[in-house]
Write a protein that holds these residues in place. Structure first.
Motif, mmCIF file in Angstrom:
data_model
loop_
_atom_site.group_PDB
_atom_site.id
_atom_site.type_symbol
_atom_site.label_atom_id
_atom_site.label_comp_id
_atom_site.label_asym_id
_atom_site.label_seq_id
_atom_site.Cartn_x
_atom_site.Cartn_y
_atom_site.Cartn_z
ATOM 1 N N TYR A 1 0.862 -1.186 0.000
ATOM 2 C CA TYR A 1 0.000 0.000 0.000
ATOM 3 C C TYR A 1 0.895 1.231 0.000
ATOM 4 O O TYR A 1 1.293 1.739 1.043
ATOM 5 C CB TYR A 1 -0.958 -0.043 1.204
ATOM 6 C CG TYR A 1 -1.723 -1.345 1.209
ATOM 7 C CD1 TYR A 1 -2.701 -1.575 0.243
ATOM 8 C CD2 TYR A 1 -1.417 -2.365 2.097
ATOM 9 C CE1 TYR A 1 -3.369 -2.786 0.186
ATOM 10 C CE2 TYR A 1 -2.088 -3.579 2.041
ATOM 11 C CZ TYR A 1 -3.055 -3.787 1.082
ATOM 12 O OH TYR A 1 -3.695 -5.000 1.015
ATOM 13 N N ASN B 1 4.010 10.061 3.264
ATOM 14 C CA ASN B 1 2.775 10.822 3.477
ATOM 15 C C ASN B 1 1.550 9.945 3.245
ATOM 16 O O ASN B 1 0.571 10.004 3.993
ATOM 17 C CB ASN B 1 2.729 12.026 2.533
ATOM 18 C CG ASN B 1 3.835 13.022 2.837
ATOM 19 O OD1 ASN B 1 4.433 12.986 3.911
ATOM 20 N ND2 ASN B 1 4.113 13.902 1.894
ATOM 21 N N ARG C 1 1.271 6.691 3.485
ATOM 22 C CA ARG C 1 1.097 5.644 4.486
ATOM 23 C C ARG C 1 0.756 6.234 5.862
ATOM 24 O O ARG C 1 0.033 5.605 6.640
ATOM 25 C CB ARG C 1 2.335 4.741 4.515
ATOM 26 C CG ARG C 1 2.426 3.897 3.223
ATOM 27 C CD ARG C 1 3.802 3.279 3.005
ATOM 28 N NE ARG C 1 4.207 2.366 4.062
ATOM 29 C CZ ARG C 1 3.820 1.099 4.154
ATOM 30 N NH1 ARG C 1 3.005 0.582 3.258
ATOM 31 N NH2 ARG C 1 4.244 0.334 5.149
ATOM 32 N N ALA C 2 1.262 7.439 6.124
ATOM 33 C CA ALA C 2 0.906 8.078 7.399
ATOM 34 C C ALA C 2 -0.569 8.460 7.395
ATOM 35 O O ALA C 2 -1.278 8.290 8.391
ATOM 36 C CB ALA C 2 1.776 9.298 7.630
ATOM 37 N N PHE D 1 -3.002 4.833 6.776
ATOM 38 C CA PHE D 1 -3.127 3.841 7.840
ATOM 39 C C PHE D 1 -3.586 4.523 9.119
ATOM 40 O O PHE D 1 -3.085 5.585 9.495
ATOM 41 C CB PHE D 1 -1.780 3.166 8.129
ATOM 42 C CG PHE D 1 -1.264 2.276 7.025
ATOM 43 C CD1 PHE D 1 -2.114 1.466 6.279
ATOM 44 C CD2 PHE D 1 0.106 2.210 6.755
ATOM 45 C CE1 PHE D 1 -1.625 0.627 5.284
ATOM 46 C CE2 PHE D 1 0.607 1.374 5.759
ATOM 47 C CZ PHE D 1 -0.260 0.586 5.019
ATOM 48 N N LYS E 1 -4.118 4.562 13.373
ATOM 49 C CA LYS E 1 -3.143 4.500 14.456
ATOM 50 C C LYS E 1 -2.703 3.068 14.795
ATOM 51 O O LYS E 1 -1.512 2.783 14.951
ATOM 52 C CB LYS E 1 -3.806 5.139 15.679
ATOM 53 C CG LYS E 1 -2.863 5.580 16.724
ATOM 54 C CD LYS E 1 -3.611 6.383 17.797
ATOM 55 C CE LYS E 1 -2.687 6.555 18.966
ATOM 56 N NZ LYS E 1 -3.328 6.567 20.246
ATOM 57 N N ARG F 1 -0.591 1.598 12.007
ATOM 58 C CA ARG F 1 0.759 2.188 12.019
ATOM 59 C C ARG F 1 1.593 1.580 13.141
ATOM 60 O O ARG F 1 2.755 1.242 12.972
ATOM 61 C CB ARG F 1 0.682 3.710 12.193
ATOM 62 C CG ARG F 1 0.096 4.433 10.997
ATOM 63 C CD ARG F 1 0.486 5.906 10.978
ATOM 64 N NE ARG F 1 0.088 6.641 12.171
ATOM 65 C CZ ARG F 1 -1.064 7.281 12.335
ATOM 66 N NH1 ARG F 1 -1.946 7.265 11.356
ATOM 67 N NH2 ARG F 1 -1.349 7.911 13.445
ATOM 68 N N ARG F 2 0.960 1.441 14.296
ATOM 69 C CA ARG F 2 1.666 0.884 15.451
ATOM 70 C C ARG F 2 2.168 -0.534 15.138
ATOM 71 O O ARG F 2 3.310 -0.880 15.396
ATOM 72 C CB ARG F 2 0.711 0.860 16.647
ATOM 73 C CG ARG F 2 1.275 0.213 17.876
ATOM 74 C CD ARG F 2 0.576 0.658 19.148
ATOM 75 N NE ARG F 2 -0.877 0.582 19.053
ATOM 76 C CZ ARG F 2 -1.698 1.494 19.572
ATOM 77 N NH1 ARG F 2 -1.239 2.539 20.206
ATOM 78 N NH2 ARG F 2 -3.001 1.350 19.453
ATOM 79 N N VAL G 1 2.621 -1.958 12.165
ATOM 80 C CA VAL G 1 3.630 -1.966 11.107
ATOM 81 C C VAL G 1 4.987 -1.557 11.691
ATOM 82 O O VAL G 1 6.021 -2.145 11.365
ATOM 83 C CB VAL G 1 3.212 -1.033 9.946
ATOM 84 C CG1 VAL G 1 4.368 -0.817 8.976
ATOM 85 C CG2 VAL G 1 2.010 -1.622 9.202
#
Lengths: 493, 506, 95
Positions: B341, B361, B363-364, B367, B369, B372-373, B375
Motif C-alpha cells: 500500500y 505521506n 502511508r501516514a 493507515f 493509528k 501504524r503501530r 507496522v
C-alpha cells in the motif's frame, strides 16, 4: 569443494603499482533470467517487448489478497543449472522476503532465497587462454523475482513504471572470490553463460539484460587478508566486465598507495569514460528485514526429481571438449572454440562425422566462423549448412577439387546455395588429374621459356615459377602435385 | 411464522427449497433490515441492486431444480474479501476507492452455491483490532444494549458518537453485529488471532475458525499470512456448518491451502459425542478470571460430560507465551504484507516532494493509528540485529505451542474446551485510550489456536449475570472441524439458544 | 532493549510512515511497552527448537509453466491514482 587452489595467489596475475605488487580479488553475482514461459510465481508471460503492463498478472501487480504459486519449470531450471555448475543441490530450500520500497517492486518486497538457497557450492573450470585453465568456486545459486522497470526520461519530474518484468524468474549465481584478473572475470562469465546456454536454462542475451553481473572488486598485497570491496552493479557485457575490473582495481590501488582507504560501497561502471563511479547519492542504510515468506512453503523435492533432471541434461562444454580432443584428435584450443556454443559444436560434429576431423575443424573454425563473424551471422542462420560444407570436404578428399577451388566453391555455396557436387560439375571446377593434358601444358611452357629452364636447372627454387604458370594456364584446376612431379621429370631435377 | 430475518440459515434454506418463500422476498426483507440498521454501522457498502438481481437468479434456479446448497441465502461479506467491482478496502483509508477486478475464492464459492450478497461489512482496519474501533469507517455498535440501558438511551448514543454502547468485538465486528441484528443470515469473517471467535462470543452468535489451509486465502486482504484464515459467523452451529461446506476447499492459487476433501459438515450435527475425550487445559485458568467466565466453563464441562464425553485435565505448558509471540509474528508479517500500500497502483496517494515522501505521506495518512503501530513494531522486530531475538524466537515458541497440542492429541484427546474470551463485551471507547496491550488481552484464549493452525469454534454458553452473551471455545485437531460441530451442537442444545435483542436500533 | 527516539525515526522511515516530532515520544513509549510485554519470551528455553515455517506440514504445490493469468494492462492500471497510458506514474526516481 576444491576451491583452495583457486583462492591462492597466482603470481602471474599480480599487477605492479607504484609501491609494489598488488593482487586483484574478484567475486561475482551473475543474474541470469530463467528460460520459462511464465513468471516465477504467476502465470504471466515472460516474453520480451510487450507494451507496458501487458504481461502482468494480478499477482505481479501485488493486488490486495494475491498470492504467489511457484512455477515448477523454474525450479527445474535452477536444479539443471546447479547440476551444470557441478554444485550441491539442496533438496530443501526456503523463499524469503527481502523488504524494501521501490516503485518497480510492487509487493514492497522481493521474493528471494536468503539463508537456504536451492543450490549450494559448486565449481566452474575456466579457460583463460589457450594455455591456462583456472577453477572458480561457486558459492550458491538461488531463485528470485526480477523487478519491473522505471522509465525516467519521459518527463522532467515523473517516472513511469512498467511491471512486465516484475516477477520474471532470475537465478543469482554467486561465485567465491576466486577470480584474480579482468581476463579471468571475463572468461568466468563467458563460461557460465556457455554452460547455461548449453543447459537451455538461460538464453544468455546480455543486450536484453537477460544475463548481467554485479562485480565485487578488492585489492590486496599478495598473501595479505582480503581488502575492502566495492560492488559494481549491473554490468551488462563481458567486455565491460573486464574493463570495470581493471578500472576499479586501478582506482583502489591509487587510493591505497596515496595513503587513503577504500570505502565499502556500490558503484556503477561508466563505459563511455571507462571508470566506475559511486552510487552513494541514492544509497541508504539498507535493512532488508529478510524473513521466510509465509505465503509459500519450503521448497522440497526428492533425489528422484534431481536424478530425472540429471538424466536429461545435455553433454556439457567440458565433457564435449574432452571428447573432441580424444575422439577427433583436436587441440584443446580448437576443441574449446568449437564447443563454445552448443550449436557450433553440433555443426562441427555433423561436418566431421565420417570425415577427416581435423580438416573439418579447420574449415569450420577458419572459413565458416571467420565468415560468420565478419557478417555478424549466427551459426544457426549459416548460409552454408553442415551438409554442404561436408560435401565440399568430400570433394577435396576425393581430389575432385583443390583446396583453392574449394574456397571458391564455399563462396558460391555461401552466396547462391546449392549442392556442391552439382556446382562443381556444372561449372567445370573439377581438378585436372589427367597427366596427358597436364604434360601438354607443361611442354608448351618449357618450349616457350628456354631461359627460365636454364635458370631452374641451376637453381631448383625457380621451379615454383613453372608451377605457377602451369596452374594459371589450367585455370587452377590442375592437380598441383601432379604438376610438380611432371615438371621435375621434364626439367631433370 | 416468524419474520423472514429471524430465520436461521438452515430454516430459510428449507423454506426456499419447499418454495414456501422466495429468494426475492427473503432478500427484500434483509435489504430493508440493513437499511433500517444503518446506525449500527455494520455495513460499509450496501449492494441492494446486486442482491436483488442475485435473488432473482436464485429464484430461477430454485424453480428449475438447479438450486445450489446456499441458493437464495442473503449474506454479508467482510470488507476484507475482494468482491469484483464492489468496495473492497479492509476498512482502511489507504484503499480509498479500490474496486478489484477479481473475486476472492471464498466468495466466488458462495456465489457458485447460490448465495446472495447484501454488501460489505465493517471491520477493524486490516483486521487489526478486537473491538471494531480501528475501522476508517468508524466503530460498529453491538445490537446488545449495555446493561441497564433503555432503548432510548441506546438510540441516542447510536445517533451520536456511540460512546458507551457495546463493541461487537473484532476484527469481524461488522459480521458479528449484522448476524446478531438479523441483517443477514450469515456472514464471512476472518480470524488471525481470534477475529471470528471473539466477536461471535460478544454477540451471542456462532463463529468457527477452520484449520489453517482449509479455506483459500486468495483474494482476502492479507494481515498475517501464516495466521489468517477465513470462516463464517452465523446464528447456529448448523448454519456455520452449512456455510463452511461452501467456503472450504483446496485452491491451487493458494499454496498454503490444503488438498483435503470437504466433508458434509452438516452431517456432523447431532452425531453422538459419547466417549469423546475432552481436554480441559489448566493453563487457561488465568489469574483474575471473572467468576462468570469460571462458571460458564464449569457449565460447559458438565454439559459435555452429560452428553457422554469424558473430561480430562490436560496441560498446554506454553499457553502463556502465545499472546506475546503472536504480537511479534503477526506484526512482522503485517509490516511486509502492508508494504504494497504505497500509493502507486491503487488506493490513496498523498503527494510528496519526492518518491520517499510520497510513500511516507500516503502511508501516514492512509493507515490508522493501530495499523501504524503494528507496522512499526513488525518492522522493528525484523530489523537488523533484532530478527533472531524476536522473530526467530517467536517462531520457535510457536513450534513449542503446536507441540503442546500435538502431545495432548496424541494422548487421545479429541477436542479441548476453554472459555472463548476472558470477559463479556465492553463499551465503545472504554479500552481505546488505555494501553493497547489491555485490548490485546482479549485474544488470550483464542490466539493459541491460530499459532498452532488448529480449528476453533465459539458457541454461546449463556448470559452473564448482567445479561450479556458469553461463549465457550472448542479447539479441535487439524481438519477435524466435524468434531467441533458435533460438540458445538451439544453445547448449543444444552445452553439453549440465546434470545437475540429486539431491534431497538431500527 | 529500549527504543529511543532516533530508533523510532529510523523504523518509521524503514516502514515509510511519516512521523511528526510530536508523535515520536508517544510512539517510543508504545513500542517500549510492547517490547516489555513480549520480554517474557526470553524465559523460554528454545535451544534446538526449529522455528515454525509452515503450520500445516505439507509439500508445496507447484504450477505448470503455462501463461494463464495476464489481467491485461487496462485491469492492471484501472485503480491507479495517477497513470499515463498504461504506465503507473510516480514522482521522479533518481538513479
Amino acid at each position: 569443494m576444491n576451491a583452495p587452489a583457486a583462492a591462492q595467489t597466482r603470481q602471474s596475475k599480480l599487477i605492479k603499482g607504484a609501491t609494489g605488487d598488488w593482487e586483484i580479488v574478484v567475486g561475482m553475482e551473475i543474474h541470469a533470467q530463467v528460460n520459462s514461459e511464465a513468471k516465477l510465481f504467476s502465470g504471466a508471460s515472460t516474453q520480451f517487448g510487450a507494451s507496458e503492463n501487458e504481461h502482468v498478472s494480478l499477482v505481479d501487480a501485488a493486488m490486495p489478497g494475491m498470492l504467489p504459486v511457484i512455477n515448477e519449470e523454474c525450479v527445474k531450471q535452477a536444479v539443471r543449472s546447479g547440476l551444470g555448475l557441478k554444485a550441491r543441490i539442496n533438496r530443501r530450500s526456503v523463499f524469503d522476503r527481502k523488504n524494501y520500497f521501490y516503485p518497480d517492486l510492487p509487493q514492497g518486497y522481493q521474493i528471494s532465497q536468503y539463508k537456504s538457497p536451492i543450490v549450494g557450492e559448486g565449481e566452474v573450470l575456466v579457460d583463460v587462454s589457450p594455455t591456462e585453465q583456472v577453477r572458480i568456486g561457486i558459492e550458491r545459486l538461488h531463485l528470485e523475482q526480477d523487478a519491473g522497470k522505471s522509465v525516467h526520461d519521459q518527463s522532467p519530474n515523473m517516472s513511469l513504471v512498467d511491471l512486465n518484468r516484475a516477477g520474471v524468474a532470475l537465478m543469482e549465481i554467486v561465485s567465491k572470490p576466486d577470480i584474480r584478473s579482468a581476463d579471468e572475470a571475463r572468461a568466468y562469465v563467458s563460461k557460465v553463460r556457455t554452460i547455461l546456454r548449453y543447459l537451455g536454462t538461460c538464453d544468455g542475451d546480455m543486450e536484453k539484460g537477460n544475463l548481467r553481473a554485479d562485480v565485487n572488486v578488492s585489492v590486496r598485497r599478495p598473501g595479505e587478508p582480503l581488502g575492502t570491496r566495492c560492488e559494481i552493479k549491473n554490468v551488462n557485457s563481458i567486455r565491460f566486465i573486464g574493463q570495470a575490473v581493471d578500472a576499479e582495481a586501478r582506482r583502489q590501488i591509487a587510493i591505497i598507495e596515496d595513503g587513503g582507504k577504500i570505502d565499502q560501497e556500490t558503484r556503477l561502471f561508466d563505459p563511455a569514460r571507462g571508470e566506475t563511479r559511486s552510487m552513494r547519492s541514492k544509497e541508504e542504510a539498507h535493512d532488508y528485514r529478510y524473513f521466510p515468506d509465509p505465503d509459500l512453503l519450503p521448497l522440497e523435492f526428492d533425489q528422484a526429481f534431481v536424478d530425472a533432471l540429471a538424466a536429461g541434461l545435455p553433454e556439457l562444454p567440458d565433457a564435449k571438449v574432452a571428447r573432441f580432443m580424444s575422439a577427433y584428435g583436436l587441440q584443446a584450443y580448437d576443441a574449446n572454440v568449437l564447443a563454445s556454443e552448443r550449436e557450433s559444436a553440433d555443426y562441427f560434429e555433423a561436418v566431421a562425422r565420417g570425415r577427416d576431423a581435423k580438416a573439418a575443424a579447420n574449415w569450420v573454425i577458419n572459413e565458416l566462423f571467420g565468415r560468420l563473424n565478419k557478417e555478424g551471422i549466427d551459426i544457426t542462420a549459416s548460409p552454408v549448412s553442415a551438409e554442404q560444407l561436408g560435401a565440399i570436404l568430400d570433394l577435396i578428399d576425393a581430389s575432385t577439387i583443390s583446396g583453392k577451388i574449394a574456397k571458391d566453391l564455399f563462396e558460391i555455396v555461401w552466396k547462391d546455395g546449392g549442392d556442391p557436387h552439382a556446382i562443381v560439375e556444372a561449372r567445370g571446377m573439377k581438378q585436372v588429374t589427367d597427366t596427358g593434358a597436364i604434360e601438354a601444358v607443361i611442354d608448351a611452357i618449357v618450349a616457350a621459356n628456354p631461359d627460365k629452364v636454364a635458370q631452374a636447372q641451376a637453381k631448383p627454387t625457380m621451379l615454383g615459377w613453372f608451377v605457377g604458370q602451369a596452374m594459371k594456364q589450367s585455370g587452377g584446376k590442375a592437380n598441383p602435385q601432379t604438376v610438380n612431379e611432371i615438371l621435375k621429370r621434364k626439367l631433370g631435377l | 411464522m416468524t419474520s423472514l430475518t429471524d430465520l436461521t440459515l438452515a430454516h430459510a434454506r428449507d423454506l426456499l427449497l419447499a418454495k414456501d418463500i422466495s429468494a426475492t422476498e427473503l432478500t427484500e426483507a434483509h435489504v430493508e433490515a440493513v437499511e433500517k440498521a444503518r446506525a449500527l454501522n455494520a455495513f460499509v457498502a450496501e449492494t441492494p441492486d446486486k442482491a436483488l438481481a442475485m435473488a432473482k437468479a436464485a429464484d430461477g434456479r430454485l424453480a428449475n431444480g438447479t438450486a445450489g446448497p446456499l441458493e437464495g441465502i442473503p449474506l454479508g461479506i467482510k470488507d476484507l474479501y475482494a468482491t469484483e467491482g464492489v468496495h473492497t478496502q479492509a476498512a482502511s483509508h489507504i484503499l480509498d476507492g479500490f474496486k478489484p477486478r477479481y473475486e476472492s475464492t471464498v466468495t466466488s464459492q458462495l456465489w457458485r452455491d447460490g448465495a446472495v450478497m447484501l454488501g460489505k461489512l465493517n471491520m477493524d482496519e486490516f483486521a487489526m483490532g478486537s473491538s471494531n474501533e480501528t475501522s476508517f469507517y468508524g466503530p460498529v455498535a453491538s445490537p446488545w444494549l449495555p446493561p441497564e440501558w433503555t432503548r432510548e438511551k441506546g438510540r441516542s448514543a447510536l445517533a451520536g458518537d456511540k460512546q458507551g454502547l457495546l463493541v461487537p468485538g473484532g476484527s469481524s465486528g461488522g459480521s458479528a453485529s449484522a448476524v446478531a441484528a438479523r441483517l443477514c443470515l450469515g456472514a464471512t469473517a476472518s480470524d488471525t488471532g481470534g477475529s471470528i471467535r471473539q466477536p461471535a462470543a460478544f454477540t451471542g452468535t456462532v463463529g468457527i475458525k477452520p484449520t489453517y489451509g482449509r479455506c483459500s486465502r486468495w483474494g482476502m486482504v492479507a494481515f498475517a499470512s501464516s495466521l489468517d484464515q477465513a470462516g463464517p459467523i452465523a446464528r447456529s452451529v448448523r448454519d456455520c456448518a452449512i456455510l463452511m461446506r461452501s467456503m472450504a476447499g483446496y485452491d491451487p492459487k493458494d499454496t498454503t491451502s490444503v488438498d483435503v476433501a470437504v466433508p458434509d459438515y452438516e452431517a456432523a450435527i447431532g452425531a453422538s459425542v459419547r466417549g469423546k475425550r475432552i481436554g480441559i487445559p489448566k493453563e487457561y485458568r488465568i489469574d483474575g478470571m471473572p467468576a462468570e467466565i469460571e462458571e460458564l466453563w464449569t457449565k460447559g464441562i458438565a454439559w459435555l460430560r452429560d452428553a457422554g464425553a469424558e473430561i480430562v485435565e490436560i496441560s498446554l505448558p506454553h499457553t502463556r507465551y502465545a499472546l506475546p509471540a503472536y504480537y511479534i509474528v503477526a506484526p512482522a508479517e503485517a509490516s511486509s504484507n502492508l508494504a504494497r500500500y504505497d500509493g502507486v497502483r491503487y488506493g490513496l496517494r498523498v503527494p510528496g516532494k519526492d518518491i520517499a515522501s510520497m510513500y511516507e505521506n500516503t502511508r501516514a495518512a492512509g493507515f490508522g493509528k493501530e495499523v501504524r503501530r503494528r507496522v512499526m513494531i513488525g518492522t522493528y522486530v525484523l530489523s537488523a540485529g533484532y530478527y533472531d531475538a524476536y522473530y526467530v524466537r517467536a517462531q520457535q515458541i510457536r513450534t513449542l505451542i503446536k507441540r503442546d497440542f500435538e502431545t495432548v492429541f496424541a494422548d487421545g484427546i479429541d477436542a479441548i474446551l476453554t472459555p472463548a474470551t476472558p470477559s463479556a463485551a465492553f463499551g465503545i471507547g472504554e479500552k481505546t485510550s488505555a494501553d493497547p496491550i489491555e485490548m490485546y488481552l482479549n485474544d488470550v484464549f483464542t490466539v493459541t489456536v491460530n499459532m498452532a493452525g488448529l480449528p476453533g469454534i465459539a458457541v454461546p454458553g449463556g448470559l452473564s449475570p448482567k445479561g450479556l452473551p458469553l461463549a465457550l471455545q472448542l479447539i479441535g485437531k487439524p481438519f477435524e472441524e466435524e468434531t467441533l460441530f458435533s460438540l458445538g451442537e451439544v453445547i448449543e442444545q444444552a445452553a439453549g439458544r440465546i434470545k437475540l435483542p429486539e431491534p431497538w436500533w431500527a | 532493549m529500549s527504543v529511543d527516539h532516533a530508533t523510532v525515526r529510523r523504523i518509521a522511515h524503514l516502514a515509510r510512515i511519516a512521523v511528526t516530532d510530536d508523535e515520536v515520544p508517544h510512539l517510543a513509549g508504545e513500542l517500549n511497552a510492547l517490547l516489555s510485554f513480549v520480554a517474557e519470551l526470553d524465559q523460554v528455553d528454545v535451544a534446538g527448537i526449529e522455528p515454525m515455517t509452515s503450520v500445516i506440514p505439507m509439500k508445496m504445490h507447484m504450477r505448470a509453466d503455462v501463461v494463464t493469468d495476464q489481467a491485461g494492462a487496462d485491469a492492471i492500471v484501472a485503480n491507479a491514482p495517477v497513470r499515463e497510458e498504461h504506465f503507473f506514474v510516480v514522482p521522479k526516481v533518481v538513479e
